[in-house]
Design a protein around this motif. Sequence first.
Motif, PDB file in Angstrom:
ATOM      1  N   GLN A  58      17.142   0.966  -2.939  1.00 29.78           N
ATOM      2  CA  GLN A  58      16.964  -0.503  -2.978  1.00 29.78           C
ATOM      3  C   GLN A  58      18.048  -1.163  -2.131  1.00 29.78           C
ATOM      4  O   GLN A  58      17.809  -2.148  -1.441  1.00 29.78           O
ATOM      5  CB  GLN A  58      17.070  -1.012  -4.423  1.00 29.78           C
ATOM      6  N   LYS A 124      11.799  -2.195  -4.526  1.00 31.29           N
ATOM      7  CA  LYS A 124      12.461  -3.499  -4.558  1.00 31.29           C
ATOM      8  C   LYS A 124      13.530  -3.561  -3.477  1.00 31.29           C
ATOM      9  O   LYS A 124      14.038  -2.540  -3.039  1.00 31.29           O
ATOM     10  CB  LYS A 124      13.134  -3.691  -5.917  1.00 31.29           C
ATOM     11  N   SER A 223      19.426  -6.706 -18.730  1.00 28.92           N
ATOM     12  CA  SER A 223      19.608  -5.649 -17.731  1.00 28.92           C
ATOM     13  C   SER A 223      19.308  -4.294 -18.362  1.00 28.92           C
ATOM     14  O   SER A 223      20.016  -3.839 -19.253  1.00 28.92           O
ATOM     15  CB  SER A 223      21.047  -5.686 -17.202  1.00 28.92           C
ATOM     16  N   HIS A 225      19.324  -1.270 -16.981  1.00 26.40           N
ATOM     17  CA  HIS A 225      20.024  -0.074 -16.496  1.00 26.40           C
ATOM     18  C   HIS A 225      21.532  -0.111 -16.693  1.00 26.40           C
ATOM     19  O   HIS A 225      22.187   0.922 -16.569  1.00 26.40           O
ATOM     20  CB  HIS A 225      19.746   0.119 -15.002  1.00 26.40           C
ATOM     21  N   LYS A 235      27.925   2.069 -11.983  1.00 29.08           N
ATOM     22  CA  LYS A 235      28.392   0.678 -12.001  1.00 29.08           C
ATOM     23  C   LYS A 235      29.730   0.631 -12.748  1.00 29.08           C
ATOM     24  O   LYS A 235      29.894   1.339 -13.744  1.00 29.08           O
ATOM     25  CB  LYS A 235      27.382  -0.209 -12.743  1.00 29.08           C
TER      26      LYS A 235
HETATM   27  N1  FAQ Z   1      16.970  -8.402  -6.409  1.00 31.47           N
HETATM   28  O1  FAQ Z   1      18.894  -3.330 -14.993  1.00 31.47           O
HETATM   29  P1  FAQ Z   1      19.253  -4.112 -13.798  1.00 31.47           P
HETATM   30  C1  FAQ Z   1      23.552  -7.210   1.137  1.00 31.47           C
HETATM   31  C2  FAQ Z   1      16.071  -5.356 -10.418  1.00 31.47           C
HETATM   32  S1  FAQ Z   1      23.211  -5.902   0.137  1.00 31.47           S
HETATM   33  C3  FAQ Z   1      15.925  -7.572  -6.626  1.00 31.47           C
HETATM   34  O2  FAQ Z   1      20.420  -5.028 -13.922  1.00 31.47           O
HETATM   35  P2  FAQ Z   1      20.723  -2.420 -11.928  1.00 31.47           P
HETATM   36  C4  FAQ Z   1      24.089  -6.937   2.501  1.00 31.47           C
HETATM   37  C5  FAQ Z   1      16.651  -3.946 -10.591  1.00 31.47           C
HETATM   38  O3  FAQ Z   1      16.499  -3.211  -9.407  1.00 31.47           O
HETATM   39  C6  FAQ Z   1      22.475  -6.608  -1.307  1.00 31.47           C
HETATM   40  N2  FAQ Z   1      15.828  -6.793  -7.720  1.00 31.47           N
HETATM   41  O4  FAQ Z   1      19.416  -3.134 -12.539  1.00 31.47           O
HETATM   42  C7  FAQ Z   1      23.630  -7.970   3.451  1.00 31.47           C
HETATM   43  C8  FAQ Z   1      15.828  -3.450 -11.747  1.00 31.47           C
HETATM   44  O5  FAQ Z   1      14.518  -3.115 -11.302  1.00 31.47           O
HETATM   45  P3  FAQ Z   1      13.944  -1.581 -11.351  1.00 31.47           P
HETATM   46  C9  FAQ Z   1      21.937  -5.556  -2.154  1.00 31.47           C
HETATM   47  C10 FAQ Z   1      16.841  -6.856  -8.604  1.00 31.47           C
HETATM   48  O6  FAQ Z   1      20.249  -1.567 -10.821  1.00 31.47           O
HETATM   49  C11 FAQ Z   1      24.240  -9.202   3.486  1.00 31.47           C
HETATM   50  C12 FAQ Z   1      15.662  -4.711 -12.594  1.00 31.47           C
HETATM   51  O7  FAQ Z   1      15.836  -5.801 -11.724  1.00 31.47           O
HETATM   52  N3  FAQ Z   1      22.991  -4.928  -2.886  1.00 31.47           N
HETATM   53  O8  FAQ Z   1      23.359  -8.263   0.675  1.00 31.47           O
HETATM   54  C13 FAQ Z   1      17.954  -7.677  -8.415  1.00 31.47           C
HETATM   55  O9  FAQ Z   1      21.550  -1.803 -12.983  1.00 31.47           O
HETATM   56  C14 FAQ Z   1      23.821 -10.177   4.403  1.00 31.47           C
HETATM   57  C15 FAQ Z   1      16.647  -4.757 -13.752  1.00 31.47           C
HETATM   58  O10 FAQ Z   1      17.987  -4.977 -13.303  1.00 31.47           O
HETATM   59  C16 FAQ Z   1      22.758  -3.856  -3.649  1.00 31.47           C
HETATM   60  O11 FAQ Z   1      21.652  -3.364  -3.718  1.00 31.47           O
HETATM   61  C17 FAQ Z   1      18.004  -8.479  -7.268  1.00 31.47           C
HETATM   62  N4  FAQ Z   1      19.016  -9.317  -7.004  1.00 31.47           N
HETATM   63  O12 FAQ Z   1      21.582  -3.644 -11.327  1.00 31.47           O
HETATM   64  C18 FAQ Z   1      22.615  -7.691   4.341  1.00 31.47           C
HETATM   65  C19 FAQ Z   1      23.950  -3.292  -4.385  1.00 31.47           C
HETATM   66  N5  FAQ Z   1      18.790  -7.520  -9.473  1.00 31.47           N
HETATM   67  O13 FAQ Z   1      14.719  -0.804 -10.324  1.00 31.47           O
HETATM   68  C20 FAQ Z   1      22.194  -8.660   5.271  1.00 31.47           C
HETATM   69  C21 FAQ Z   1      23.625  -2.075  -5.194  1.00 31.47           C
HETATM   70  C22 FAQ Z   1      18.204  -6.628 -10.289  1.00 31.47           C
HETATM   71  O14 FAQ Z   1      14.150  -1.069 -12.723  1.00 31.47           O
HETATM   72  C23 FAQ Z   1      22.802  -9.894   5.290  1.00 31.47           C
HETATM   73  N6  FAQ Z   1      22.837  -2.385  -6.346  1.00 31.47           N
HETATM   74  N7  FAQ Z   1      17.030  -6.248  -9.786  1.00 31.47           N
HETATM   75  O15 FAQ Z   1      12.495  -1.731 -10.957  1.00 31.47           O
HETATM   76  C24 FAQ Z   1      23.362  -2.766  -7.548  1.00 31.47           C
HETATM   77  O16 FAQ Z   1      24.559  -2.921  -7.689  1.00 31.47           O
HETATM   78  C25 FAQ Z   1      22.420  -2.939  -8.707  1.00 31.47           C
HETATM   79  O17 FAQ Z   1      21.230  -2.254  -8.404  1.00 31.47           O
HETATM   80  C26 FAQ Z   1      22.123  -4.423  -9.082  1.00 31.47           C
HETATM   81  C27 FAQ Z   1      21.102  -4.419 -10.235  1.00 31.47           C
HETATM   82  C28 FAQ Z   1      23.397  -5.097  -9.550  1.00 31.47           C
HETATM   83  C29 FAQ Z   1      21.524  -5.164  -7.905  1.00 31.47           C
END
Ligand code: FAQ
Length: 330
Positions: A58, A124, A223, A225, A235
């Motif tokens: 993701q 996603k 949340s 996860h 995390k």
């Molecule tokens: N958008 O149980 P949690 C960037 C989903 S990089 C969409 O809290 P988790 C660089 C989540 O997947 C930005 N979906 O999940 C840049 C889960 O769905 P699932 C990206 C979201 O994983 C800058 C469900 O909701 N960064 O910006 C979102 O423990 C400028 C339940 O949520 C990362 O990916 C959302 N906002 O925590 C590029 C960082 N939030 O999979 C260009 C790594 C939640 O069960 C220009 N990821 N969901 O179907 C993470 O740290 C974590 O995955 C979170 C979510 C914190 C995003």
Amino acid sequence: MYSQGLDIGADAGRAAASAEELAREEAFQRKIDQEIKIEPQDWMPEAYRRTLIRQISQHAHSEVVGMLPEGNWVTRAPSLRRKAILLAKIQDEAGHGLYLYAACETLGVDRAELIDQLLSGKAKYSSIFNYPTLTWADIGMIGWLVDGAAIMNQVALQRCSYGPYARAMVRICKEESFHQRQGYEIVMTLARGTREQRRMVQDALNRWWWPALMMFGPPDRDSVHTAQSMKWKIKRFTNDDLRQKFVDVTVPQAHYLGLEIPDPELRWNPERGHYDFGEVPWDEFWRVIRGDGPCNRQRLEQRRRAFAEGAWVREAALAHAAKRRARRAA
Ligand code: FAQ
């Protein structure tokens, strides 16, 4: 008698196997607790592997889709200097996507499969990239707020228990912090500019503030996860903790620029030592991640088109690699 004997044997075998599995899981958790990194060749619970594939892929998709809102402004950047910087930033995001797909592949999944999940709409990516970039000030907001939120989250991911993901994050964070500064510099220029520029930058802040807070994910109470991911040290902080940290560092920056955060409930709470802020519009968040945000369809359509138009590049790269292999073998 005979068949009963067989059953007892099978039960004993299953019990031994699950005791072994349990012992492995305990040993795995001990490693995590001792801050020993998990590497691709190490044994890991299947659910740990799946959680990482989910999160890292993701994240990779977010970097790649994240190129689109900025790409919209390459031809309209207000000067050659701004255009060169924007191009470099967008190329960095592509690089981040590539490191992350590579990190994900160490978990035994194929990149083609991950990309297929993105293009088919199954996977996603960050909700934030489903919002439009209407004015040049939005490019400033992406750098200041979106990269700012991304860094807040990713600095902690540098300490993720899975080695390849943690190491990819080190380089990504260095580049993101440059991105954040270039965004802040755009915003500062506009905030100190003409009345029209100030109006434009305030309007952009009004539109990007809440979506930026949504980047940290749903509130902890929703949340699914977080608890397990914290136990596995994928995390290090909960979604709400990181969101609060982001608000606390960003509000003084907005004040310094003379901008107003669009939240009537925002105020410093001296007892907590943090800013209190209003409720994020969670209905909007869920709508966007279910595919019904302002630009979801357009973003996927653009990715599909780019993938199809890039087919010849992938074919040429494969043909080149095959030629080199054949030459080496000859
Ligand atoms: N958008 O149980 P949690 C960037 C989903 S990089 C969409 O809290 P988790 C660089 C989540 O997947 C930005 N979906 O999940 C840049 C889960 O769905 P699932 C990206 C979201 O994983 C800058 C469900 O909701 N960064 O910006 C979102 O423990 C400028 C339940 O949520 C990362 O990916 C959302 N906002 O925590 C590029 C960082 N939030 O999979 C260009 C790594 C939640 O069960 C220009 N990821 N969901 O179907 C993470 O740290 C974590 O995955 C979170 C979510 C914190 C995003």
